[in-house]
Write an enzyme that holds these catalytic residues in place. Sequence first.
Site, short mmCIF file in Angstrom:
data_model
loop_
_atom_site.label_atom_id
_atom_site.label_comp_id
_atom_site.label_asym_id
_atom_site.label_seq_id
_atom_site.Cartn_x
_atom_site.Cartn_y
_atom_site.Cartn_z
N HIS A 23 61.77 198.20 126.52
CA HIS A 23 61.81 197.67 125.16
C HIS A 23 60.40 197.50 124.61
O HIS A 23 60.09 197.96 123.48
CB HIS A 23 62.56 196.33 125.16
CG HIS A 23 62.63 195.66 123.82
ND1 HIS A 23 63.77 195.66 123.05
CD2 HIS A 23 61.70 194.97 123.11
CE1 HIS A 23 63.55 194.99 121.93
NE2 HIS A 23 62.29 194.56 121.94
N GLU A 24 59.54 196.85 125.37
CA GLU A 24 58.18 196.59 124.90
C GLU A 24 57.34 197.85 124.85
O GLU A 24 56.56 198.06 123.92
CB GLU A 24 57.51 195.53 125.79
CG GLU A 24 58.13 194.15 125.70
CD GLU A 24 58.12 193.59 124.28
OE1 GLU A 24 57.17 193.91 123.52
OE2 GLU A 24 59.05 192.87 123.92
N HIS A 27 57.98 199.75 121.71
CA HIS A 27 57.22 199.22 120.57
C HIS A 27 55.81 199.80 120.54
O HIS A 27 55.34 200.30 119.52
CB HIS A 27 57.12 197.69 120.66
CG HIS A 27 58.35 196.95 120.29
ND1 HIS A 27 59.09 197.22 119.16
CD2 HIS A 27 58.97 195.91 120.91
CE1 HIS A 27 60.12 196.38 119.10
NE2 HIS A 27 60.07 195.59 120.15
#
Length: 224
Positions: A23-24, A27
């Site tokens: 997820h990170e 980004h």
Amino acid sequence: MNSIDIPYLICSVLSFIPAIVFHEVAHGFAAYKLGDPTAKSQGRLSLNPLKHVDPFGTVIMPALLMLMNMPVFGYAKPVPYNPRYFKNPRKGDLIVGLAGPAANLVMACVAALLLWFIELVVPTAAFQNELLVYFCYLYLPLFGLINLFLMFFNLLPIPPLDGSSIFAFILPEKYLPQYYRIQQYALPIFMIVVIAVPYVLKVNPIGMYLDVTAYNLAHLMGLI
């Protein structure tokens, strides 16, 4: 602990860690492709979980939720990015914000497809293997469900969650300065909505929202 608790705990941890890491990284990767080197220069495009651990969001909160027999979700240390590098800061901010939940959706789909593929091609006799049973009917459903929880949780339009980038994108430009000033108080606002509101109202609207969205989609995907 009974016999299912330890496998459940292990599978939960092994599901949650890659879910928040990808997820990170998503980004940071999205920001990098849009021209921002901030995440890369700070080593945040790494898949090393230690680069992304937030003591409360990654360790304490998921552990408390697990002990309370509630859906496990949390967050990692936010990946830094600078929208000044983007050609279109508002559009870039939206893309970066949605990249994390999109990564979780992809991982949930991979879990569902892998489960479907195994059930299709692996002989029934092979399921006498306890490790295969745990992998197919505990780990893969948990991995998919946790990713869906993270996706829908982060899509809430509450700063500092990713959904706030959608809100900022559709907000008329004249209100953006006020919105960004409010974002300075993102964490207190977040804690009030997530903790104080359920305590005062004696009902957890976020938990209900996650139950409806994540569980229903997991059911449609064949994960549960």
